[in-house]
Design a protein around this motif. Structure first.
Motif, short mmCIF file in Angstrom:
data_model
loop_
_atom_site.label_atom_id
_atom_site.label_comp_id
_atom_site.label_asym_id
_atom_site.label_seq_id
_atom_site.Cartn_x
_atom_site.Cartn_y
_atom_site.Cartn_z
N PRO A 129 0.79 -1.23 0.00
CA PRO A 129 0.00 0.00 0.00
C PRO A 129 0.83 1.28 0.00
CG PRO A 129 -0.96 -1.58 1.49
CD PRO A 129 0.33 -2.18 1.00
N LEU B 81 -12.00 6.14 -2.33
CA LEU B 81 -11.72 4.82 -2.90
C LEU B 81 -12.70 4.60 -4.04
CD1 LEU B 81 -10.41 2.02 -2.86
CD2 LEU B 81 -12.01 1.36 -1.07
N GLY B 102 -7.41 5.26 -4.14
CA GLY B 102 -7.45 3.84 -4.41
C GLY B 102 -8.46 3.53 -5.50
N MET B 104 -10.60 0.06 -6.75
CA MET B 104 -10.84 -1.38 -6.65
C MET B 104 -12.01 -1.82 -7.52
SD MET B 104 -10.21 -2.31 -2.66
CE MET B 104 -8.63 -3.08 -2.27
N GLU B 112 -11.78 -7.31 1.74
CA GLU B 112 -10.61 -6.67 1.12
C GLU B 112 -10.83 -5.17 0.96
OE1 GLU B 112 -8.84 -8.32 -2.47
OE2 GLU B 112 -9.12 -10.34 -1.67
N THR B 115 -9.94 -3.79 4.19
CA THR B 115 -8.48 -3.71 4.29
C THR B 115 -7.95 -2.52 3.52
OG1 THR B 115 -8.42 -6.13 4.36
CG2 THR B 115 -6.34 -5.00 3.95
N GLY B 116 -8.52 -2.32 2.33
CA GLY B 116 -8.10 -1.18 1.51
C GLY B 116 -8.32 0.13 2.22
N ASP B 119 -5.69 0.55 4.76
CA ASP B 119 -4.42 0.90 4.11
C ASP B 119 -4.39 2.39 3.79
OD1 ASP B 119 -3.42 -1.67 4.18
OD2 ASP B 119 -4.16 -2.20 2.19
N ALA B 126 -4.94 1.82 -2.05
CA ALA B 126 -5.55 0.52 -2.29
C ALA B 126 -5.78 0.32 -3.77
CB ALA B 126 -6.87 0.44 -1.53
N SER B 128 -6.65 -2.90 -6.67
CA SER B 128 -6.77 -4.28 -7.08
C SER B 128 -5.59 -4.60 -7.98
CB SER B 128 -8.07 -4.51 -7.84
OG SER B 128 -9.17 -4.27 -7.00
#
Lengths: 210, 210
Positions: A129, B81, B102, B104, B112, B115-116, B119, B126, B128
């Motif tokens: 990250p 995100l 991020g 994803m 996940e 988690t992202g 992070d 984050a 993918s």
DNA sequence: TAGAATTCTACCCATTTGGGTAGGCTTATT
DNA sequence: AATAAGCCTACCCAAATGGGTAGAATTCTA
């Protein structure tokens, strides 16, 4: 069976990685070296297929970045996962430019490194990250744009700026905008003043995004 | 307590996300909207702190990318995100440029995504793996260089090309290389021929890396 | 060794560009 | 109504640039 190679000068880290992946089902460590030179001598690209190389950046002698260039030139399909203690911006970009498929910190748990390898083999990339953040911040235009905006370019000037960035000549810009060439020149002069440059080449080199 | 906002037009996906994070300890969904316009109307930046916005790209009306610009302009510290079904290169870069932290795929498991988010809040980003690959491939110079190399530029020409890309004038290049201006012009003409351009502005616009 | 490719220099000429100055027009802002 | 800011046009001039041609030295390669 996934064929791995490991290039890492720290003998204990290399040992941990080698032991871990040797024990994992479906993985085989076919080469383990303490320097790029050693790796270079021992690897026969034609004979030994390597799917993924786990490679340290800060190697003694030739750096890990040199290793990336070499490996990718010999075997395009071989992926390289860089491993490092550093979060150095420069190193990251140099590695990525050279063709690395991932970049993880050494502090990353072994299981995550394994996940990263699988991501790579599935057409993805692996990044810790913090590394990803460095990379992302590279793209962040919010500052750059504001650098231009803060110079108070007028709407017309911004419009012309975008044509300049495309490499168009004054005449072409004039036609595109249905203006006289003189008017275009007039605006360009003001843009130069505000952005502190004195030629279109300098302007594009400094301010072009991407 | 982490304050989340969700912008997602698909009602079922929005529901899943909202329910999941509402149930998670330490998370609170403070705003959930089906479009940027809705979000815009409901959010009072001064009153409601948002740590992370989970935002769809393909929104009806104003796009998710517009949302990023808006959110970052109102609240620099709020992270975003991006969530999407697409792996579109263009959208990814536009989001990152706008300031997203991020990106994803919607197929990413909820755990996940969580988690992202963590992070991101820890100063990371984050992504993918497939997205990361797209981003990484942006840096890979192995092909780009060959694009120039395939035009058979000589060593000297490549050297001059690098000065051109910095926006230097002929005179400056001549001084840097201890050549006459005429010689520099001579090489530049050949570069133009090989790269099919007819001005330095056009050249930089087309071939400048980064 | 002969030829090819590369490098360097030079000159000419038309066009483009950068910089200066000046005046008229429209649209806010005061 | 007056001022300011932005927008458009025009002209001048010097410098830079792009394109053509040409000759000579050097290095590489067949």
């Amino acid at each position: 069976m996934i064929h791995l190679a490991i290039i890492e000068d720290n003998i204990s880290i290399r040992g941990v990685l080698t032991d871990y992946f040797s024990a994992e089902q479906g993985y085989e460590v076919v080469l383990s070296a303490g320097s790029f030179e050693k790796f270079h001598d021992e690897w026969r690209p034609a004979d030994t297929r390597i799917d993924v190389v786990i490679c340290d950046i800060g190697l003694p002698g030739k750096s890990g970045i040199d290793a990336v260039w070499y490996i990718k030139s010999k075997s395009e399909k071989t992926h390289i996962l860089m491993l490092t203690v550093f979060e150095e911006r420069e190193k990251i970009f140099q590695s990525l430019c050279a063709g690395a498929s991932g970049y993880m910190l050494k502090s990353t748990p072994l299981a995550e490194i394994k996940t990263g390898i699988n991501d790579i083999l599935n057409g993805g990339a692996a990044m810790s990250p913090k590394i990803a953040m460095q990379v992302i911040s590279y793209f962040n235009k919010r500052k750059q744009v504001s650098a231009v905006e803060s110079e108070n370019l007028t709407a017309r000037e911004i419009e012309i700026l975008s044509f300049l960035e495309q490499g168009l000549a004054n005449k072409a810009i004039a036609e595109q905008m249905s203006l006289s060439v003189d008017t275009v020149k007039f605006h360009i002069k003001n843009i130069y003043l505000k952005l502190q440059v004195s030629s279109r080449a300098e302007l594009i080199a400094k301010y072009k995004q991407f």
